[in-house]
Design an enzyme around this catalytic site. Structure first.
Site, PDB file in Angstrom:
ATOM      1  N   GLN A 217     -25.732  94.384  12.729  1.00 40.90           N
ATOM      2  CA  GLN A 217     -26.362  95.065  13.861  1.00 40.90           C
ATOM      3  C   GLN A 217     -27.504  95.964  13.415  1.00 40.90           C
ATOM      4  OE1 GLN A 217     -23.536  96.260  16.721  1.00 40.90           O
ATOM      5  NE2 GLN A 217     -25.003  97.308  18.035  1.00 40.90           N
ATOM      6  N   ASP A 218     -27.203  97.040  12.685  1.00 37.21           N
ATOM      7  CA  ASP A 218     -28.273  97.854  12.110  1.00 37.21           C
ATOM      8  C   ASP A 218     -27.792  98.427  10.787  1.00 37.21           C
ATOM      9  OD1 ASP A 218     -26.551  99.781  13.126  1.00 37.21           O
ATOM     10  OD2 ASP A 218     -28.123 101.042  13.953  1.00 37.21           O
ATOM     11  N   PRO A 219     -28.687  98.977   9.971  1.00 39.24           N
ATOM     12  CA  PRO A 219     -28.300  99.429   8.631  1.00 39.24           C
ATOM     13  C   PRO A 219     -27.301 100.582   8.687  1.00 39.24           C
ATOM     14  CG  PRO A 219     -30.694  99.204   8.811  1.00 39.24           C
ATOM     15  CD  PRO A 219     -30.138  99.105  10.201  1.00 39.24           C
TER      16      PRO A 219
ATOM     17  N   ALA B 115     -27.780 103.039  15.503  1.00 33.98           N
ATOM     18  CA  ALA B 115     -28.546 102.384  16.581  1.00 33.98           C
ATOM     19  C   ALA B 115     -29.732 103.211  17.060  1.00 33.98           C
ATOM     20  CB  ALA B 115     -27.639 102.032  17.759  1.00 33.98           C
TER      21      ALA B 115
END
Length: 250
Positions: free
Chosen positions: A77-79, A152
Protein backbone atom coordinates in the site's frame (compact mmCIF):
# COMPACT_ATOMS: atom_id res chain seq x y z
CA UNK A 1 21.72 6.31 14.75
CA UNK A 2 20.62 9.92 15.23
CA UNK A 3 17.39 11.09 13.61
CA UNK A 4 19.38 13.28 11.24
CA UNK A 5 21.31 10.21 10.05
CA UNK A 6 18.21 8.25 9.01
CA UNK A 7 17.98 7.95 5.19
CA UNK A 8 15.11 10.06 3.88
CA UNK A 9 13.96 11.90 0.80
CA UNK A 10 15.98 15.11 0.59
CA UNK A 11 14.46 16.59 -2.55
CA UNK A 12 12.43 15.97 -5.68
CA UNK A 13 15.25 14.63 -7.84
CA UNK A 14 14.13 11.85 -10.22
CA UNK A 15 17.48 12.07 -12.00
CA UNK A 16 19.00 10.64 -8.81
CA UNK A 17 16.45 7.84 -8.56
CA UNK A 18 17.84 5.11 -10.83
CA UNK A 19 15.46 2.77 -12.63
CA UNK A 20 16.09 -0.10 -15.05
CA UNK A 21 16.25 1.02 -18.68
CA UNK A 22 13.01 -0.72 -19.69
CA UNK A 23 11.10 1.12 -16.94
CA UNK A 24 12.40 4.53 -18.03
CA UNK A 25 9.67 5.28 -20.64
CA UNK A 26 6.91 4.47 -18.12
CA UNK A 27 8.50 6.68 -15.48
CA UNK A 28 9.24 9.57 -17.85
CA UNK A 29 5.67 9.62 -19.18
CA UNK A 30 4.41 9.93 -15.64
CA UNK A 31 6.90 12.59 -14.55
CA UNK A 32 5.97 14.84 -17.48
CA UNK A 33 2.21 14.33 -17.08
CA UNK A 34 0.02 16.80 -15.21
CA UNK A 35 -0.45 14.23 -12.45
CA UNK A 36 3.30 13.82 -12.15
CA UNK A 37 3.87 17.56 -12.03
CA UNK A 38 1.16 17.96 -9.39
CA UNK A 39 2.85 15.29 -7.28
CA UNK A 40 6.18 17.07 -7.70
CA UNK A 41 4.67 20.34 -6.46
CA UNK A 42 3.12 18.59 -3.48
CA UNK A 43 6.31 16.80 -2.44
CA UNK A 44 8.44 19.91 -2.88
CA UNK A 45 6.00 21.90 -0.74
CA UNK A 46 5.95 19.29 2.02
CA UNK A 47 9.76 19.13 2.09
CA UNK A 48 9.97 22.92 2.19
CA UNK A 49 7.56 22.84 5.12
CA UNK A 50 9.87 20.56 7.08
CA UNK A 51 8.16 17.22 6.52
CA UNK A 52 10.31 14.11 6.92
CA UNK A 53 9.54 11.86 3.96
CA UNK A 54 10.52 8.24 3.32
CA UNK A 55 12.07 6.43 1.52
CA UNK A 56 15.25 7.96 0.16
CA UNK A 57 14.79 6.18 -3.20
CA UNK A 58 11.05 6.04 -4.07
CA UNK A 59 11.61 4.16 -7.34
CA UNK A 60 13.98 1.51 -6.00
CA UNK A 61 11.67 -1.38 -6.91
CA UNK A 62 12.01 -0.32 -10.57
CA UNK A 63 15.79 -0.21 -10.27
CA UNK A 64 16.25 -3.68 -8.80
CA UNK A 65 13.66 -5.52 -10.93
CA UNK A 66 13.69 -4.72 -14.67
CA UNK A 67 10.38 -5.13 -16.49
CA UNK A 68 11.74 -7.92 -18.70
CA UNK A 69 12.79 -9.91 -15.62
CA UNK A 70 9.57 -9.68 -13.60
CA UNK A 71 8.32 -13.10 -12.49
CA UNK A 72 6.24 -12.23 -9.44
CA UNK A 73 4.48 -9.02 -8.37
CA UNK A 74 3.70 -8.37 -4.71
CA UNK A 75 1.61 -5.25 -4.17
CA UNK A 76 1.77 -3.20 -1.00
CA UNK A 77 0.00 0.00 0.00
CA UNK A 78 2.53 2.63 1.08
CA UNK A 79 6.02 2.65 2.62
CA UNK A 80 6.69 2.06 6.30
CA UNK A 81 6.47 5.38 8.13
CA UNK A 82 8.91 4.72 10.99
CA UNK A 83 12.46 6.14 11.00
CA UNK A 84 14.90 3.92 9.11
CA UNK A 85 12.33 1.31 8.09
CA UNK A 86 11.44 1.91 4.44
CA UNK A 87 13.92 0.94 1.72
CA UNK A 88 11.77 1.46 -1.36
CA UNK A 89 10.38 -2.08 -1.62
CA UNK A 90 6.93 -3.23 -0.51
CA UNK A 91 6.97 -5.09 2.83
CA UNK A 92 10.77 -4.89 3.00
CA UNK A 93 12.68 -3.08 5.74
CA UNK A 94 16.23 -1.81 5.71
CA UNK A 95 19.00 -4.16 6.91
CA UNK A 96 19.26 -4.27 10.67
CA UNK A 97 15.64 -3.21 11.23
CA UNK A 98 13.39 -5.61 13.12
CA UNK A 99 10.78 -7.11 10.74
CA UNK A 100 7.31 -5.62 11.32
CA UNK A 101 4.40 -7.97 12.15
CA UNK A 102 3.16 -8.30 8.54
CA UNK A 103 6.62 -9.30 7.34
CA UNK A 104 6.93 -11.77 10.22
CA UNK A 105 3.73 -13.41 8.99
CA UNK A 106 5.14 -13.53 5.46
CA UNK A 107 8.22 -15.35 6.74
CA UNK A 108 5.98 -17.63 8.85
CA UNK A 109 3.92 -18.58 5.80
CA UNK A 110 7.04 -19.34 3.77
CA UNK A 111 8.37 -21.58 6.56
CA UNK A 112 5.18 -23.66 6.65
CA UNK A 113 4.51 -23.86 2.89
CA UNK A 114 4.54 -27.61 2.06
CA UNK A 115 5.37 -26.95 -1.61
CA UNK A 116 8.69 -25.29 -0.80
CA UNK A 117 11.82 -27.40 -0.46
CA UNK A 118 14.95 -26.26 1.42
CA UNK A 119 16.46 -25.37 -1.95
CA UNK A 120 13.69 -22.79 -2.43
CA UNK A 121 14.55 -20.96 0.79
CA UNK A 122 17.20 -18.41 1.70
CA UNK A 123 18.13 -17.41 5.24
CA UNK A 124 16.76 -14.07 6.37
CA UNK A 125 19.01 -12.44 8.92
CA UNK A 126 16.83 -9.34 8.79
CA UNK A 127 13.77 -8.00 6.99
CA UNK A 128 15.37 -6.81 3.76
CA UNK A 129 13.84 -8.41 0.66
CA UNK A 130 16.43 -7.12 -1.81
CA UNK A 131 17.37 -10.72 -2.66
CA UNK A 132 13.80 -11.33 -3.85
CA UNK A 133 13.80 -8.17 -5.96
CA UNK A 134 17.01 -9.27 -7.70
CA UNK A 135 15.38 -12.58 -8.65
CA UNK A 136 12.44 -10.94 -10.38
CA UNK A 137 10.00 -10.23 -7.54
CA UNK A 138 8.60 -6.73 -8.09
CA UNK A 139 7.86 -5.41 -4.59
CA UNK A 140 5.62 -2.50 -5.50
CA UNK A 141 3.73 -0.15 -3.20
CA UNK A 142 0.76 1.71 -4.71
CA UNK A 143 1.98 4.94 -3.12
CA UNK A 144 5.75 5.46 -3.11
CA UNK A 145 6.34 8.07 -0.40
CA UNK A 146 5.04 8.69 3.11
CA UNK A 147 5.64 11.18 5.91
CA UNK A 148 7.15 10.09 9.19
CA UNK A 149 4.54 8.79 11.59
CA UNK A 150 1.66 9.43 9.17
CA UNK A 151 0.55 6.33 7.24
CA UNK A 152 -1.14 7.02 3.90
CA UNK A 153 -0.15 10.69 4.14
CA UNK A 154 0.73 10.78 0.42
CA UNK A 155 -2.10 8.53 -0.78
CA UNK A 156 -4.15 10.02 -3.58
CA UNK A 157 -1.47 12.56 -4.49
CA UNK A 158 -0.47 10.97 -7.79
CA UNK A 159 1.82 8.00 -7.22
CA UNK A 160 -1.07 5.63 -7.90
CA UNK A 161 -1.19 6.79 -11.53
CA UNK A 162 2.41 5.66 -11.97
CA UNK A 163 2.04 2.37 -10.15
CA UNK A 164 -1.11 1.53 -12.14
CA UNK A 165 0.95 2.03 -15.30
CA UNK A 166 3.63 -0.25 -13.85
CA UNK A 167 1.04 -2.96 -13.18
CA UNK A 168 -0.34 -2.55 -16.71
CA UNK A 169 3.16 -2.81 -18.20
CA UNK A 170 3.76 -6.09 -16.36
CA UNK A 171 0.36 -7.47 -17.36
CA UNK A 172 1.25 -6.72 -21.00
CA UNK A 173 4.51 -8.65 -21.18
CA UNK A 174 4.75 -12.09 -22.77
CA UNK A 175 6.53 -13.67 -19.82
CA UNK A 176 4.38 -15.65 -17.37
CA UNK A 177 3.89 -13.60 -14.21
CA UNK A 178 2.41 -14.38 -10.81
CA UNK A 179 0.48 -11.56 -9.10
CA UNK A 180 0.14 -11.97 -5.33
CA UNK A 181 -2.70 -9.72 -4.18
CA UNK A 182 -3.07 -9.56 -0.40
CA UNK A 183 -5.90 -7.51 1.04
CA UNK A 184 -8.61 -5.41 -0.56
CA UNK A 185 -6.27 -2.62 -1.63
CA UNK A 186 -4.11 -4.97 -3.71
CA UNK A 187 -7.07 -6.99 -4.97
CA UNK A 188 -8.56 -3.83 -6.45
CA UNK A 189 -5.89 -4.19 -9.15
CA UNK A 190 -7.27 -7.53 -10.33
CA UNK A 191 -9.60 -5.97 -12.91
CA UNK A 192 -6.77 -3.76 -14.19
CA UNK A 193 -4.57 -6.82 -14.69
CA UNK A 194 -7.27 -8.75 -16.56
CA UNK A 195 -8.34 -5.78 -18.71
CA UNK A 196 -4.75 -5.03 -19.71
CA UNK A 197 -4.09 -8.65 -20.62
CA UNK A 198 -7.20 -8.71 -22.83
CA UNK A 199 -6.24 -5.47 -24.57
CA UNK A 200 -2.90 -7.04 -25.43
CA UNK A 201 -4.58 -10.08 -26.94
CA UNK A 202 -3.70 -12.29 -24.00
CA UNK A 203 -6.08 -14.43 -22.01
CA UNK A 204 -6.33 -13.39 -18.39
CA UNK A 205 -5.32 -16.95 -17.53
CA UNK A 206 -1.88 -16.37 -19.07
CA UNK A 207 -0.86 -14.85 -15.76
CA UNK A 208 -1.51 -16.41 -12.37
CA UNK A 209 -3.38 -14.17 -9.92
CA UNK A 210 -3.56 -15.36 -6.31
CA UNK A 211 -5.55 -13.56 -3.62
CA UNK A 212 -5.63 -13.72 0.17
CA UNK A 213 -6.09 -11.47 3.15
CA UNK A 214 -3.38 -8.99 4.03
CA UNK A 215 -0.59 -10.55 6.18
CA UNK A 216 -1.27 -8.06 8.98
CA UNK A 217 -2.00 -9.79 12.31
CA UNK A 218 -5.46 -8.18 12.16
CA UNK A 219 -6.44 -10.17 9.07
CA UNK A 220 -3.88 -12.93 8.45
CA UNK A 221 -6.09 -15.66 9.95
CA UNK A 222 -9.49 -14.23 9.01
CA UNK A 223 -11.73 -16.29 6.69
CA UNK A 224 -12.64 -16.79 3.93
CA UNK A 225 -9.12 -16.22 2.49
CA UNK A 226 -6.66 -16.25 5.41
CA UNK A 227 -3.11 -15.34 4.51
CA UNK A 228 -1.59 -17.92 6.84
CA UNK A 229 -2.04 -21.21 5.04
CA UNK A 230 -2.57 -19.67 1.58
CA UNK A 231 0.44 -21.48 0.08
CA UNK A 232 1.09 -18.65 -2.37
CA UNK A 233 4.87 -18.95 -2.41
CA UNK A 234 4.91 -22.63 -3.33
CA UNK A 235 2.11 -22.13 -5.86
CA UNK A 236 4.04 -19.29 -7.47
CA UNK A 237 7.13 -21.46 -7.84
CA UNK A 238 5.11 -24.36 -9.23
CA UNK A 239 3.62 -22.03 -11.85
CA UNK A 240 7.03 -20.66 -12.81
CA UNK A 241 8.48 -24.16 -13.18
CA UNK A 242 5.47 -25.23 -15.26
CA UNK A 243 6.28 -22.38 -17.66
CA UNK A 244 10.00 -23.11 -17.88
CA UNK A 245 11.15 -20.38 -15.48
CA UNK A 246 13.51 -20.71 -12.56
CA UNK A 247 11.68 -20.66 -9.22
CA UNK A 248 12.19 -17.97 -6.59
CA UNK A 249 14.43 -18.70 -3.61
CA UNK A 250 12.18 -17.32 -0.90
Amino acid sequence: MFASDVPRLTGWAPERWPVAADWRPVVDRFLTSETGRALERFVRARLAGGAVIYPQQPLRALALTPLAQVKVVILGQDPYHGPGQAEGLAFSVAPGVRPPPSLCNIFREIARDPLLSPGNLIPHGDGSLVAWARQGVLLLNSCLTVEEGQPASHAGRGWEALTDEVVKAVASIDNPVVFLLWGAHAQAKQRLIAATARQGGRAAADHLVLTANHPSPLSARRPPLPFLGCGHFGLANAYLLQHGCAPIAW
